[in-house]
Design an enzyme around this catalytic site. Sequence first.
Site, PDB file in Angstrom:
ATOM      1  N   HIS A 224       0.854  -1.195   0.000  1.00 28.23           N
ATOM      2  CA  HIS A 224       0.000   0.000   0.000  1.00 28.23           C
ATOM      3  C   HIS A 224       0.888   1.243   0.000  1.00 28.23           C
ATOM      4  O   HIS A 224       1.356   1.696   1.044  1.00 28.23           O
ATOM      5  CB  HIS A 224      -0.925   0.001   1.230  1.00 28.23           C
ATOM      6  CG  HIS A 224      -1.988   1.062   1.183  1.00 28.23           C
ATOM      7  ND1 HIS A 224      -1.820   2.300   1.748  1.00 28.23           N
ATOM      8  CD2 HIS A 224      -3.229   1.061   0.621  1.00 28.23           C
ATOM      9  CE1 HIS A 224      -2.913   3.026   1.552  1.00 28.23           C
ATOM     10  NE2 HIS A 224      -3.780   2.300   0.869  1.00 28.23           N
ATOM     11  N   ASP A 383     -10.343  -1.938   1.459  1.00 24.07           N
ATOM     12  CA  ASP A 383      -9.710  -0.929   0.616  1.00 24.07           C
ATOM     13  C   ASP A 383      -9.993  -1.208  -0.860  1.00 24.07           C
ATOM     14  O   ASP A 383     -10.246  -0.287  -1.642  1.00 24.07           O
ATOM     15  CB  ASP A 383      -8.200  -0.916   0.872  1.00 24.07           C
ATOM     16  CG  ASP A 383      -7.534   0.349   0.356  1.00 24.07           C
ATOM     17  OD1 ASP A 383      -7.491   1.340   1.106  1.00 24.07           O
ATOM     18  OD2 ASP A 383      -7.072   0.349  -0.805  1.00 24.07           O
TER      19      ASP A 383
END
Length: 725
Positions: A224, A383
């Site tokens: 990420h 996410d």
Amino acid sequence: MSIAAVNGPTAVVIAGDEDEVATIAARFARATRLRVSHAFHSPLMDPMLDDFRTAIQALTYNEPGIPVVAGGDVTDPEYWVRHVRDTVRFADAVASLDGATLLEVGPDGVLSAMTGTAIPILRKGRDEHTTFLTALARLHTTGTAIDWTPALAGGNHIDLPTYPFQHQRYWPAPATGRIADVRAAGLDATDHPLLGAAVRLADSGGMLFTSTLSPRTHPWLADHRVGGALLFPGTGFVELAIRAGDEVGCDRIEELTLAAPLVLPEQGTVRLQVSVSEPDDDGRRRFGVYSAEADAPWTQHATGVLTTGTPAATPTGEAWPPAGASPVDVDGCYDAFAEAGFAYGPAFQGLRAAWRRDSETFAEVELPDGTGNGFGLHPALLDAALHAAMLPGGSGGDEAGGLPFSWQGVSLHASGATSLRVRLAPAAHSGLSIAVTDTAGMPVATVESLVTRPVATTAKPIERDALFRLDWVPAVAAGEQAGAVAVVGPDPYGLADATGATAYPDLAAMTDPPATVLVTARGSGEPVEATHALTARMLGLTQAWLADERLAASRLVVVTRGATTGADPAAAAVWGLVRSAQSENPDRFALVDTDQADVTPAIRAAEPQAVLRDGEVRVARLGRAPVPVERFAWDPDGLVLVTGGTGGLGADIARHLVAVHGVRRLLLASRRGVRRSWWASWPAWAWKWLSRRVTWRTVTRWRHCCPGTVWVRWCTPQVCWTTGC
């Protein structure tokens, strides 16, 4: 009858009277009669030995030019007399070679078959050219140096084709759980991947949760990245709040606001705390999320309120994909996200399909295999659900393409899901509402409102974490000097006298190698020629050192003077060479740069690299470098030297200097010259512009490109060094 030859453990030749030999041979399961003229190496040869001795005594014998493995002195006639009569011990001769590579030069591979390892240069009944090249190839695979030029006359060297490596890891994944028993420290275990322990505060009804985070213990976090920074995902704060709420009896996040991004270091860990207050009169609890690196001050990243009373969730019952929804192409979406600054790795690339219907967006997301679970709702999975809002053509408005900022009304209805169906729609007041179900349509989570914010720069944390330098810190001797010390080769610094070491002219002269062997490296003469000569000598020495089995338990210490200060550039190059050897052969080499002859303190330090100044030993350590306050500004009127300027990276740098920084004078230096493909890489408009504004110079000899030479000839303080990059 007698044993004529012992060719191997299962290959023996007997010779003598024909009937007796046949009787013995019949006792073996397999026997072959050899076609020979006489029963050599047997008692039947005794009658001819005297005549044979007389015939060969008049011959002249010389020492062989090529070493011969034999059972006696080949210059003595009696050796050849015994050879006719005695047993041939071929197997013993092969064993005495101690695993040497064997090449059979003859019309067939008879001896190769006996040894099991020898390589025949010819084989009966086979093409000679093919057999010969096959033998050379087999020799090459054993490490034997082959001069292929005579064998392949007219051939050219070509590069081997590249290999399409399979990008699959086989290293064991580090454990993400906490192994230690935190109860021994008076804490409660949470059994959660992101929260290691919890403690109830004695002076209130609040709780404090603690943990540590790093890409090593939580590998999925490394996938990420936003704007180049390794960010803890906003969905991770939701998971922290949900788990903390479970511990205090709260099943709903009333609100969660992110105050600052949590930037994770590439190396090392971050300490994490989640504090939950005592409940107010309505049962609501305030919470906060904090982090700190090492001894740095704590930073608050999120605040919010936990409460109870999650609304009952019921299955939607709607068909999937929803009626009237149009498919949205998701192929290549993560490449597009990366160009926008969202570099999602495999763990976060969970978006599988998407549809749109008016202002609604529907998506299917899946947690990649091996990502791990143990979460209420894995942050990478939630996410991925938000990625559908980032697809082009959506109606997410300001909420698309940003980072989560404020969550309201978050409830988790089921835990442990790995595949989800998601509905994103405009919320009643602002932001996005999110409904999450499993593949059967059963509710998993709901979010009443999510508000995002544009990506903010995170340059300061990245620069602070990414800029390093080499520090020389004081070292303490590891102990007394182990064993004797020797000095090999030239000794211009007087090491032998100062350390009491024994001096030898070369490695071969050492009959009993000590634990530590010193060798000096000092350049002399013109810097470039001195560097080439010294590194070539040291390369040969390191190769000989590694090839000599006698030295396997010894360490070669290369002693220099001025390598780390710049006074001896040739010695500095040797440091680079030996560092490469150290990376491949730990504990076999050491480097010492000294201003004195007695290097005993540096030897006792037992470090791969050390400097000795005024009797103090300092060792190399990686330290953080301060970030420059002011950025470097290119002088557009000054000359800029780009080494490797006609290579791929050099050409990119040159174009960047011209287009972005307005540089008008370039000196492109290259050892290979300019190729046609390089000229073609510049667009036509660039050449038209460059022909009027850029000065080009051709450097024909590489030694003219040394920084000192360039400074004198062209006076250029601006250098971009891309050679070897």
